[in-house]
Design a protein around this motif. Structure first.
Motif, short mmCIF file in Angstrom:
data_model
loop_
_atom_site.label_atom_id
_atom_site.label_comp_id
_atom_site.label_asym_id
_atom_site.label_seq_id
_atom_site.Cartn_x
_atom_site.Cartn_y
_atom_site.Cartn_z
N HIS A 165 8.06 10.82 2.51
CA HIS A 165 7.28 11.09 3.74
C HIS A 165 7.11 10.31 4.56
O HIS A 165 6.95 10.08 5.85
CB HIS A 165 6.91 12.26 3.70
N CYS A 166 6.09 9.94 3.55
CA CYS A 166 4.89 8.58 3.92
C CYS A 166 5.47 7.37 4.10
O CYS A 166 4.49 6.55 3.90
CB CYS A 166 3.94 9.51 4.41
N LYS A 167 6.04 7.13 2.83
CA LYS A 167 6.72 5.81 2.07
C LYS A 167 5.13 4.93 1.41
O LYS A 167 5.63 4.12 0.93
CB LYS A 167 6.62 4.60 3.42
N CYS B 283 2.20 14.18 -3.09
CA CYS B 283 2.00 13.29 -3.20
C CYS B 283 0.48 12.78 -2.89
O CYS B 283 -0.13 13.42 -1.83
CB CYS B 283 2.77 12.63 -2.08
N THR C 298 -1.21 10.14 -1.11
CA THR C 298 -1.06 10.10 0.28
C THR C 298 -1.08 10.89 1.51
O THR C 298 -2.21 11.49 2.16
CB THR C 298 -0.39 8.79 0.68
N CYS C 299 -0.18 12.23 2.03
CA CYS C 299 -0.18 12.67 2.09
C CYS C 299 0.13 14.54 1.73
O CYS C 299 0.23 15.03 2.94
CB CYS C 299 1.23 11.99 3.27
N CYS D 197 6.94 8.07 -1.86
CA CYS D 197 7.53 9.35 -0.91
C CYS D 197 8.03 9.21 -0.22
O CYS D 197 7.81 8.20 0.87
CB CYS D 197 5.47 9.24 -0.40
#
Length: 80
Positions: A32-34, A10, A12-13, A30
């Motif tokens: 996890h973090c959207k 991802c 982002t995360c 994602c």
């Protein structure tokens, strides 16, 4: 028929995600973090996508390395 997956980080995360091959080139989310990002093959030249934080971090690393080399050469020249 079983789905085929590949692993992509991802942007982002940074978590590794299993993404179905049929989603390549499409926007995914994602779990996890959207964060929304484009699913792409990590081994391709188009990875990471230009809008991802991974490409921004890579560019930041390049700029830091360039600045470090520049300051080291300035220090070396002034020491002579």
């Amino acid at each position: 028929m079983a789905a085929t997956y590949y692993v992509q980080e991802c942007p982002t995360c940074g978590r590794n995600l299993q993404i179905r091959v049929e989603y390549l080139g499409k926007r995914v989310v994602c779990q996890h973090c959207k964060a929304k990002f484009e699913a792409c093959d990590p081994s391709s030249a188009a990875y990471p996508p230009s809008e991802s934080s991974l490409s921004l971090l890579a560019r930041a690393d390049q700029l830091i390395e360039s600045a470090t080399r520049s300051s080291l050469s300035t220090i070396t020249r002034s020491a002579i």
